[in-house]
Enzyme design. Structure first.
Site, PDB file in Angstrom:
ATOM      1  N   ASN A   1       0.839  -1.270   0.071  1.00 14.74           N
ATOM      2  CA  ASN A   1       0.043   0.047   0.100  1.00 14.74           C
ATOM      3  C   ASN A   1       0.956   1.368   0.093  1.00 14.74           C
ATOM      4  OD1 ASN A   1      -0.234  -1.541   2.622  1.00 14.74           O
ATOM      5  ND2 ASN A   1      -0.520   0.158   3.456  1.00 14.74           N
ATOM      6  N   ASP A   2       1.017   1.928   1.182  1.00 10.80           N
ATOM      7  CA  ASP A   2       1.419   3.577   0.973  1.00 10.80           C
ATOM      8  C   ASP A   2       2.946   3.324   0.518  1.00 10.80           C
ATOM      9  OD1 ASP A   2      -0.538   3.260   2.829  1.00 10.80           O
ATOM     10  OD2 ASP A   2       0.482   4.252   4.508  1.00 10.80           O
ATOM     11  N   GLN A  18       4.692   0.184   1.654  1.00  5.39           N
ATOM     12  CA  GLN A  18       4.124  -1.195   2.235  1.00  5.39           C
ATOM     13  C   GLN A  18       3.855  -2.324   1.544  1.00  5.39           C
ATOM     14  OE1 GLN A  18       2.834  -0.541   6.045  1.00  5.39           O
ATOM     15  NE2 GLN A  18       5.074   0.369   5.554  1.00  5.39           N
ATOM     16  N   TRP A  26      -3.231  -7.473   2.117  1.00  6.62           N
ATOM     17  CA  TRP A  26      -2.415  -6.824   3.401  1.00  6.62           C
ATOM     18  C   TRP A  26      -1.994  -7.715   4.544  1.00  6.62           C
ATOM     19  CZ3 TRP A  26      -2.258  -5.831   8.480  1.00  6.62           C
ATOM     20  CH2 TRP A  26      -1.489  -4.711   8.982  1.00  6.62           C
ATOM     21  N   PHE A  58       5.736  -0.211   9.595  1.00  3.10           N
ATOM     22  CA  PHE A  58       4.541   0.688   8.851  1.00  3.10           C
ATOM     23  C   PHE A  58       5.321   1.759   8.248  1.00  3.10           C
ATOM     24  CE2 PHE A  58       0.305  -0.640  10.951  1.00  3.10           C
ATOM     25  CZ  PHE A  58       0.185  -2.007  10.638  1.00  3.10           C
ATOM     26  N   SER A  59       4.214   2.788   7.912  1.00  3.14           N
ATOM     27  CA  SER A  59       4.804   3.772   7.034  1.00  3.14           C
ATOM     28  C   SER A  59       5.835   4.678   7.829  1.00  3.14           C
ATOM     29  CB  SER A  59       3.528   4.513   6.492  1.00  3.14           C
ATOM     30  OG  SER A  59       2.925   3.759   5.630  1.00  3.14           O
ATOM     31  N   ARG A 132       1.416   7.117  14.408  1.00  7.11           N
ATOM     32  CA  ARG A 132       2.190   6.754  13.474  1.00  7.11           C
ATOM     33  C   ARG A 132       2.762   7.418  12.180  1.00  7.11           C
ATOM     34  NH1 ARG A 132      -2.868   3.536  13.097  1.00  7.11           N
ATOM     35  NH2 ARG A 132      -3.855   3.870  11.403  1.00  7.11           N
ATOM     36  N   ASP A 133       3.273   6.893  11.288  1.00  5.61           N
ATOM     37  CA  ASP A 133       3.458   7.563  10.049  1.00  5.61           C
ATOM     38  C   ASP A 133       4.408   9.000  10.143  1.00  5.61           C
ATOM     39  OD1 ASP A 133       1.789   5.388   9.295  1.00  5.61           O
ATOM     40  OD2 ASP A 133       0.074   6.742   8.900  1.00  5.61           O
ATOM     41  N   GLU A 184      -3.943   9.870   9.175  1.00  5.71           N
ATOM     42  CA  GLU A 184      -2.769   9.213   8.766  1.00  5.71           C
ATOM     43  C   GLU A 184      -1.741   9.964   7.866  1.00  5.71           C
ATOM     44  OE1 GLU A 184      -4.338   4.503   9.253  1.00  5.71           O
ATOM     45  OE2 GLU A 184      -5.119   5.509   7.140  1.00  5.71           O
TER      46      GLU A 184
HETATM   47  C1  FRU Z   1      -2.258   3.726   5.525  1.00  6.72           C
HETATM   48  C2  FRU Z   1      -1.719   3.028   6.707  1.00  6.72           C
HETATM   49  C3  FRU Z   1      -0.825   3.655   7.762  1.00  6.72           C
HETATM   50  C4  FRU Z   1      -0.269   2.712   8.096  1.00  6.72           C
HETATM   51  C5  FRU Z   1       0.013   1.669   7.200  1.00  6.72           C
HETATM   52  C6  FRU Z   1      -0.083   0.205   7.398  1.00  6.72           C
HETATM   53  O1  FRU Z   1      -2.825   3.172   4.429  1.00  6.72           O
HETATM   54  O2  FRU Z   1      -2.840   2.601   7.548  1.00  6.72           O
HETATM   55  O3  FRU Z   1      -1.524   4.626   8.540  1.00  6.72           O
HETATM   56  O4  FRU Z   1       1.076   2.923   8.641  1.00  6.72           O
HETATM   57  O5  FRU Z   1      -1.178   1.987   6.071  1.00  6.72           O
HETATM   58  O6  FRU Z   1       0.212  -0.691   6.114  1.00  6.72           O
END
Ligand code: FRU
Length: 467
Positions: A1-2, A18, A26, A58-59, A132-133, A184
């Site tokens: 993903n991200d 990700q 996922w 994670f991100s 996070r992130d 996020e």
């Molecule tokens: C956004 C998210 C982030 C997180 C990641 C996990 O899409 O939910 O907040 O770090 O994906 O894969």
């Protein structure tokens, strides 16, 4: 993903992301790694970051530690430092709230191999469930590193002299912006307002759910940053992209000429786990250049493909001018398949573009100038029934500040995505589609009572960027 760790270093644009290597849904997150050259070619690299005892990866972001503040590199060979969220599954399963912490890792060979810092995590957790992130950038006002972190419903800003020791300096947003879901993937950067000397700071916040057309989306705030605190007197909600598939997007660090380059993930948590793909799961937007312009006295964030995207487009085919009579449809055969760029300019404000194939799939994009709205209808665009919320409604994008006169419409069509840019990125919609067959014709319907002119219409094939 991200997209993660977007940073330019030694001639390449790193694109970490990700990634769960064992499935297309996922799962336990790693950082995958690609590099993009200036000419937009993409190359896959080894997995960069694996989960460890502190959790899944994670991100987050990456910086070039030019002054060797961390001591991980040398002045001659500065370290690339990745800053990411650790997600401890055991903690989450046990019902605790402190399972997300922040860690760092460094690379001395331009992202090929990585060493985690032995002092991880560098920021612990006092009981914030969604924490996070981290997006880190060099803060010139204070000569420190600044980290943006989301904490459930708001943003926190932390500063550090060395990427290892962090202190929280401010927060933003508890009572501002859209709050239909959790915040996020933050980002914050200065942009010059075009045509002026003024600098404004732009804060990006992804939100899920709570986007105007449902599920995941990216809002932005325009304001000021004094080195510690971000402030904005913006009252309305602003969105970077009104389509359903542009999420978790952030911008590159360390670019040349401070160019602001954005990449988003082309999906939506409403159905990201269910899309009808094999071997792959989802894709990124084309890299987009961000700019701030003023229209009707409002600052607006534009996003538009980087100029270098042009190097991928086949320039050989000629553009044509088309006149379409009142209340009449004009059919244009499409030759480049679903890997093309379609572009034209027009003063018309009342028309429908329908992409069609021999399987009777049809994707309709309509501009309604009277009601100042653009609609995107993928209900019959191909496979849609894999999840009921993928195409249950027609998407709407208000186009209130679109001025009269000539505007450019540009569409980047790929096998499973449509990126639509109105007026050089003033209004943007990014959406996934899963047509059962390549679209072979475009029906251009003039809904108005006057003949319209479509100038410089072109449909050109776009080269693939990886093998
Ligand atoms: C956004 C998210 C982030 C997180 C990641 C996990 O899409 O939910 O907040 O770090 O994906 O894969």
């Amino acid at each position: 993903n991200d997209p993660n760790g977007l940073v330019y270093h030694k001639g390449v644009y790193h694109l970490f992301y990700q990634y769960y290597p064992d499935d297309i849904v996922w799962g336990p997150m790693h950082w995958g790694h690609d590099v993009i050259t200036y000419m937009m070619k993409l190359e896959h690299k080894h997995i960069a970051l694996y989960p460890d005892k502190n959790g899944l990866i994670f991100s987050g972001s990456a910086v070039v530690d030019v002054n060797n503040t961390s001591g991980f590199g040398t002045a001659e060979n500065p370290a690339l430092v990745a800053i990411f969220t650790y997600h401890l599954m055991e903690g989450e399963k046990a019902g605790r709230k402190d399972f997300q912490t922040q860690g760092i890792a460094y690379s001395l060979d331009n992202g090929y191999s990585w060493t985690k810092y032995e002092g991880n995590p560098v920021i612990g957790n006092d009981g914030i469930k969604d924490f996070r992130d981290p997006k880190v950038f060099w803060n010139e006002k204070e000569s420190v590193w600044s980290m943006l972190l989301v904490a459930g419903d708001h943003l926190q800003i932390w500063n550090s002299p060395n990427l290892k020791e962090w202190e929280q300096v401010s927060e933003f947003g508890k009572n501002q912006g859209a709050h239909g879901g959790v915040w996020e993937c933050p980002d914050l950067f200065p942009l010059q307002v075009e045509g002026t000397d003024a600098i404004k700071w732009v804060l990006l916040i992804s939100i899920n759910p709570g986007a105007p057309n449902g599920g995941s989306g990216t809002q932005y705030f325009i304001g000021d940053f004094d080195g510690k605190t971000f402030t904005s007197d913006q009252e309305e909600h602003k969105w970077l992209d009104l389509g359903r598939d542009n999420y978790a997007g952030v911008t590159y660090n360390n670019t040349r000429d401070n160019e602001r380059i954005f990449i988003g993930w082309m999906s939506n948590w409403d159905y990201a786990r269910d899309t009808p793909t094999e071997k792959w799961r989802s894709a990124m937007t084309v890299p987009r250049s961000l700019s701030l312009r003023t229209s009707n006295g409002n600052h607006e964030l534009y996003n538009y493909p980087l100029p270098n995207f042009e190097s991928l487009v086949d320039k050989a085919s000629v553009a044509q001018d088309i006149a379409i009579k009142a209340n009449t449809a004009h059919t244009i055969p499409l030759k480049a398949g679903n890997q093309s760029e379609i572009r034209f300019t027009t003063t018309a404000r009342d028309f429908v573009l329908s992409f069609e194939n021999n399987t009777k799939d049809s994707l309709a994009i309509a501009m309604d100038g009277k009601n100042k709205v653009l609609t995107f209808d993928r209900r019959n665009s191909g496979l849609t029934d894999f999840k009921n919320n993928f195409a249950s409604a027609v998407q709407e994008m208000p186009i209130e500040n679109l001025l009269e006169g000539e505007v450019e419409i540009r569409i980047i069509l790929d096998a499973s995505s449509v990126e639509l840019f109105i007026n050089e990125g003033q209004y943007v919609m990014t959406n996934q589609i899963f047509p059962r067959d390549t679209y072979t014709q475009l029906e251009f319907l003039n809904r108005s009572d006057q003949e319209i002119k479509v100038a410089e219409f072109s449909e050109r094939s776009v080269q693939r960027i990886w093998e």
